[in-house]
Design an enzyme around this catalytic site. Structure first.
Site, PDB file in Angstrom:
ATOM      1  N   GLY A  18       0.796  -1.213   0.000  1.00 57.61           N
ATOM      2  CA  GLY A  18       0.000   0.000   0.000  1.00 57.61           C
ATOM      3  C   GLY A  18       0.832   1.267   0.000  1.00 57.61           C
ATOM      4  CG  ASP A 134       4.735  -5.254  12.664  1.00 61.38           C
ATOM      5  OD1 ASP A 134       3.887  -5.953  13.252  1.00 61.38           O
ATOM      6  OD2 ASP A 134       4.559  -4.797  11.527  1.00 61.38           O
TER       7      ASP A 134
END
Length: 296
Positions: A18, A134
């Protein structure tokens, strides 16, 4: 072929997300193949997205480790009046862990090796004061040389106070992060505990369906124990449970995790040595000290 900053000659596109696309490229200065992560012009103009890309570059450039994708350069380029930020990285080839897990649980020895290597990479990051924040299957690539950690875009310095926006992926967030705790290596170890459980079973340690349910489980629900797995050494099951402790201080370090798993699957890993402090000894006793004591 587009050339960035007169140096990085873009080849075929390797992937698209994205915020950015990833391209195979040739570094004309050092005459080597690299990967270039190219932000869209819109995200280059977005201060938050630009800062995350620059943070990924700075965090990755602070240290080198065989289980972390190396960062080589960061810069900006203009084309057609539009600015583009780019990140130049080591070119690695192989599937993402998330792709390898689509067929179901991994063999316990394969799972142990992957998580040992990820633990070693995290240990190196922690040793340089960096928390990844993450750790998940989509950020681990499986190469011929072993597992490598990707994407330090939301990494933080150890001890960084909590921020208004909670970065990371819900299934892997340690409970203290949900309560506004500062960035800590223990949170990465918790995420790796979830990952180890997932590699061994094909699911996360809680029977939940929504992000809200998984966040509640991180805080209040004990993780399910591992089901019977043929040949799984008990130390791996114990390690997985320890990583998932709600209390950060009760979790092992990334060094300990990597060493325990590497011993269980008989695969060497590169971890930063931690030398124990010992009282001074008489000169005659030095002959008995073959090597410094390794502690974790």
């Amino acid at each position: 072929m587009r050339c960035l900053s007169g140096r990085y000659r873009l080849g075929p596109k390797l992937g698209q997300g994205g915020m950015a696309s990833v391209w195979r490229a040739h570094d004309d200065v050092l005459d080597r193949e690299v990967a270039v992560k190219l932000l869209t012009p819109e995200h280059t103009a977005d201060p938050d997205a630009f800062d995350r890309a620059r943070n990924e570059a700075r965090s990755g450039a602070r240290f080198a480790h065989p289980n972390v994708v190396s960062v080589y350069d960061f810069g900006t380029s203009r084309r057609g009046g539009r600015g583009t930020a780019y990140l130049v990285m080591e070119l690695v080839e192989g599937p993402l862990l998330v792709e390898a897990m689509r067929a179901g649980p991994l063999d316990w020895q394969v799972a142990g090796r992957i998580c040992a290597e990820v633990g070693a990479g995290l240990a190196a990051a922690h040793g340089h004061g960096i928390v990844h924040r993450d750790v998940k299957p989509a950020n681990i690539v499986l190469t011929a040389a072993g597992a490598k950690i990707l994407d330090f875009g939301v990494a933080a310095r150890v001890g960084l106070p909590s921020e208004p926006v909670l970065f990371g992926t819900p299934a892997y967030l340690a409970p203290e992060r949900l309560d506004g705790g500062p960035a800590s290596p223990a949170a990465d170890v918790y995420a790796l505990g979830v990952l180890l459980y997932q590699c061994l079973t094909g699911r996360i340690p809680w029977p939940v369906d929504t992000d809200a349910q998984v966040l509640h489980a991180h805080r209040f629900t004990p993780p399910a124990g591992l089901p019977p797995i043929d040949g799984l050494p008990p130390e791996i099951a114990e390690l997985c449970a320890a990583c998932l402790s709600k209390v950060p201080e009760l979790r092992p370090t990334a060094v300990a995790l990597a060493l325990i798993l590497s011993a269980a699957v008989d695969v060497p890993v590169h971890v930063p040595p931690v030398l124990a402090h010992r009282p001074a000894v008489e000169p005659a006793a030095h002959a008995a000290l073959d090597a410094p004591t390794l502690t974790v």
